[in-house]
Design a protein around this motif. Structure first.
Motif, PDB file in Angstrom:
ATOM      1  N   SER A 128      30.336  67.596  85.592  1.00  0.00           N
ATOM      2  CA  SER A 128      28.951  67.665  85.107  1.00  0.00           C
ATOM      3  C   SER A 128      27.963  67.685  86.264  1.00  0.00           C
ATOM      4  O   SER A 128      26.998  68.465  86.261  1.00  0.00           O
ATOM      5  CB  SER A 128      28.670  66.480  84.184  1.00  0.00           C
ATOM      6  N   LEU A 129      28.182  66.852  87.275  1.00  0.00           N
ATOM      7  CA  LEU A 129      27.288  66.837  88.430  1.00  0.00           C
ATOM      8  C   LEU A 129      27.342  68.158  89.188  1.00  0.00           C
ATOM      9  O   LEU A 129      26.300  68.703  89.600  1.00  0.00           O
ATOM     10  CB  LEU A 129      27.663  65.681  89.360  1.00  0.00           C
ATOM     11  N   ALA A 130      28.545  68.688  89.373  1.00  0.00           N
ATOM     12  CA  ALA A 130      28.676  69.970  90.074  1.00  0.00           C
ATOM     13  C   ALA A 130      28.018  71.097  89.291  1.00  0.00           C
ATOM     14  O   ALA A 130      27.386  71.988  89.883  1.00  0.00           O
ATOM     15  CB  ALA A 130      30.148  70.276  90.311  1.00  0.00           C
ATOM     16  N   LEU A 131      28.134  71.075  87.972  1.00  0.00           N
ATOM     17  CA  LEU A 131      27.516  72.112  87.149  1.00  0.00           C
ATOM     18  C   LEU A 131      25.999  72.060  87.236  1.00  0.00           C
ATOM     19  O   LEU A 131      25.333  73.101  87.321  1.00  0.00           O
ATOM     20  CB  LEU A 131      27.989  71.959  85.704  1.00  0.00           C
ATOM     21  N   GLN A 132      25.435  70.864  87.239  1.00  0.00           N
ATOM     22  CA  GLN A 132      23.984  70.743  87.342  1.00  0.00           C
ATOM     23  C   GLN A 132      23.485  71.224  88.701  1.00  0.00           C
ATOM     24  O   GLN A 132      22.441  71.871  88.785  1.00  0.00           O
ATOM     25  CB  GLN A 132      23.578  69.290  87.103  1.00  0.00           C
ATOM     26  N   VAL A 133      24.209  70.904  89.755  1.00  0.00           N
ATOM     27  CA  VAL A 133      23.812  71.375  91.084  1.00  0.00           C
ATOM     28  C   VAL A 133      23.886  72.896  91.163  1.00  0.00           C
ATOM     29  O   VAL A 133      23.007  73.558  91.734  1.00  0.00           O
ATOM     30  CB  VAL A 133      24.705  70.719  92.159  1.00  0.00           C
ATOM     31  N   GLN A 134      24.926  73.482  90.578  1.00  0.00           N
ATOM     32  CA  GLN A 134      25.073  74.928  90.595  1.00  0.00           C
ATOM     33  C   GLN A 134      23.943  75.605  89.821  1.00  0.00           C
ATOM     34  O   GLN A 134      23.428  76.653  90.239  1.00  0.00           O
ATOM     35  CB  GLN A 134      26.437  75.315  90.004  1.00  0.00           C
ATOM     36  N   VAL A 135      23.533  75.026  88.706  1.00  0.00           N
ATOM     37  CA  VAL A 135      22.463  75.608  87.897  1.00  0.00           C
ATOM     38  C   VAL A 135      21.126  75.538  88.631  1.00  0.00           C
ATOM     39  O   VAL A 135      20.363  76.510  88.649  1.00  0.00           O
ATOM     40  CB  VAL A 135      22.384  74.894  86.532  1.00  0.00           C
ATOM     41  N   VAL A 136      20.831  74.400  89.245  1.00  0.00           N
ATOM     42  CA  VAL A 136      19.534  74.246  89.886  1.00  0.00           C
ATOM     43  C   VAL A 136      19.443  75.060  91.177  1.00  0.00           C
ATOM     44  O   VAL A 136      18.336  75.398  91.631  1.00  0.00           O
ATOM     45  CB  VAL A 136      19.254  72.746  90.162  1.00  0.00           C
ATOM     46  N   CYS A 137      20.581  75.380  91.778  1.00  0.00           N
ATOM     47  CA  CYS A 137      20.579  76.160  93.027  1.00  0.00           C
ATOM     48  C   CYS A 137      20.888  77.635  92.795  1.00  0.00           C
ATOM     49  O   CYS A 137      21.219  78.350  93.750  1.00  0.00           O
ATOM     50  CB  CYS A 137      21.592  75.575  94.007  1.00  0.00           C
ATOM     51  N   ILE A 138      20.771  78.120  91.560  1.00  0.00           N
ATOM     52  CA  ILE A 138      21.164  79.485  91.238  1.00  0.00           C
ATOM     53  C   ILE A 138      20.253  80.514  91.887  1.00  0.00           C
ATOM     54  O   ILE A 138      20.668  81.654  92.150  1.00  0.00           O
ATOM     55  CB  ILE A 138      21.182  79.684  89.702  1.00  0.00           C
TER      56      ILE A 138
END
Length: 383
Positions: free
Chosen positions: A149-159
């Motif tokens: 979940s943390l990795a997914l949120q970081v990936q979304v915000v840094c897209i």
């Protein structure tokens, strides 16, 4: 009884002044008939450990259950199939079940006074050992969900970052996740082997190492998330967009998720006397992720409701009560403007005789009940 009386069955005189009733030794026999001694201080430590740990687990268990119910009830139906919702929901559910299993340890035979003091864990029931093993495995699965979940949120915000930056962050996140999972898997296997072989876990360095690398991974993911949001908020601030919204909510919750688990991890390593503080690290992260989503969604909804009367027309809602509220709002506005129409008309008529040039450039829409004045004295220049 005199101060220098003798003990029963002993010729040693009893000195009441030097006797400490809280520092005594209890002599017991194990299953083979051999004697072993237990200090009353050890009995008190065993007693307090169970009470303090159950209070700790009970608070976490209640918070997880309440937030799980709130997430299910307050999340919109179209959002319940999103990956973030599923990860956060499963994490809360697993955290609740894990804490229930951890609490049942203190009612099982593994926590029996005689078995615990004599360390004859082979006398404990098999079901108690199986519950402890399941609790350990569920903790590992919960950590995997949290890291994902943390990795997914970081990936979304840094897209929207450049590819080289995005790939660097993604590669670093994957490397940290692999290291954390390696420590977690090693610790999980070691604990299960200890339970199966009826040998208590003695590698304190492994437990502290797992806590350190796990807390460091949480700090990394939250730091990347908060840094990107902070830069975006700074750009919005320069543009004059300073209202409190969902981005500010996520920034606040990201800082909380980054700092509070680290505090609990430090308290566990320092050993302030409260047992199992490391379990709060897992629970705080499991609670913070869905709580931030709920707060951000509510912030968006509040903003939409505050903008609804200004940007949306009435009569399009399927709810009758909302139609009535919209209609009453615009009726009040209509009649207030109608009552002021005569005043506007009188003012225009009085100024018409004083300036003929303004009469030729001003057109009064007399058929409008609002008395709208259209000023045509302005022209567009192509210079």
């Amino acid at each position: 009884m005199s101060a220098n009386s003798t003990d029963a069955g002993s010729s040693t005189p009893f000195d009441r002044n030097s006797f400490n009733p809280y520092n005594q030794t209890i002599v017991l026999r194990d299953s083979n008939g051999d004697q072993f001694s237990v200090d009353t201080a050890d009995v008190m430590d065993w007693y307090l450990y169970g009470i303090q740990t159950c209070i700790n687990y009970g608070a976490q268990l209640g918070a997880s259950l309440i937030l799980l119910i709130a997430v299910v009830l307050l999340t919109k139906p179209d959002k319940r199939r999103s990956p973030i919702f599923l990860l956060n929901g499963f994490t809360l559910g697993l955290n609740f079940i894990r804490l229930v299993m951890a609490s049942t340890y203190f009612t099982s035979s593994l926590s029996d006074f005689f078995i615990f003091m004599s360390e004859e864990f082979d006398l404990a029931s098999k079901s108690a050992s199986h519950v402890s093993m399941t609790h350990t495995i569920m903790g590992l699965i919960e950590w995997i969900l949290i890291e994902t979940s943390l990795a997914l949120q970081v990936q979304v915000v840094c897209i929207n970052l450049k590819k080289i930056y995005r790939m660097t962050i993604l590669g670093t996140s994957c490397l940290i996740g692999i290291i954390v999972m390696g420590f977690q898997l090693t610790y999980c296997v070691h604990v299960i082997q200890g339970i199966a072989n009826l040998v208590p876990t003695s590698e304190l360095w492994l437990q502290e190492g797992v806590l350190v690398v796990t807390t460091a991974s949480i700090f990394w993911f939250c730091a990347a998330f908060v840094t990107k949001l902070g830069l975006a908020l700074r750009s919005r601030h320069k543009l004059g967009l300073r209202t409190f919204g969902p981005m500010q909510v996520l920034f606040i919750m990201g800082c909380q998720t980054m700092i509070i688990p680290a505090i609990f991890a430090i308290l566990q390593i320092v050993d302030i006397g409260v047992p199992n503080m490391d379990s709060l690290v897992l629970t705080v992260v499991a609670l913070s992720l869905p709580l931030s989503s709920l707060w951000a969604a509510q912030s968006v909804e509040n903003r939409e409701q505050s903008l609804t009367p200004r940007h949306k027309s009435y009569g399009t809602s399927s709810s009758g009560s909302r139609n009535n509220s919209f209609a009453s709002h615009w009726k009040r506005r209509f009649f207030s403007l109608t009552n002021s129409a005569s005043t506007n008309s009188t003012y225009v008529a009085s100024t018409a005789g004083t300036s003929k040039s303004r009469d030729t450039n001003t057109d009064l829409e007399r058929n409008s009940p609002n008395g709208i004045v259209v000023d045509k004295s302005f022209e567009l220049s192509s210079k």
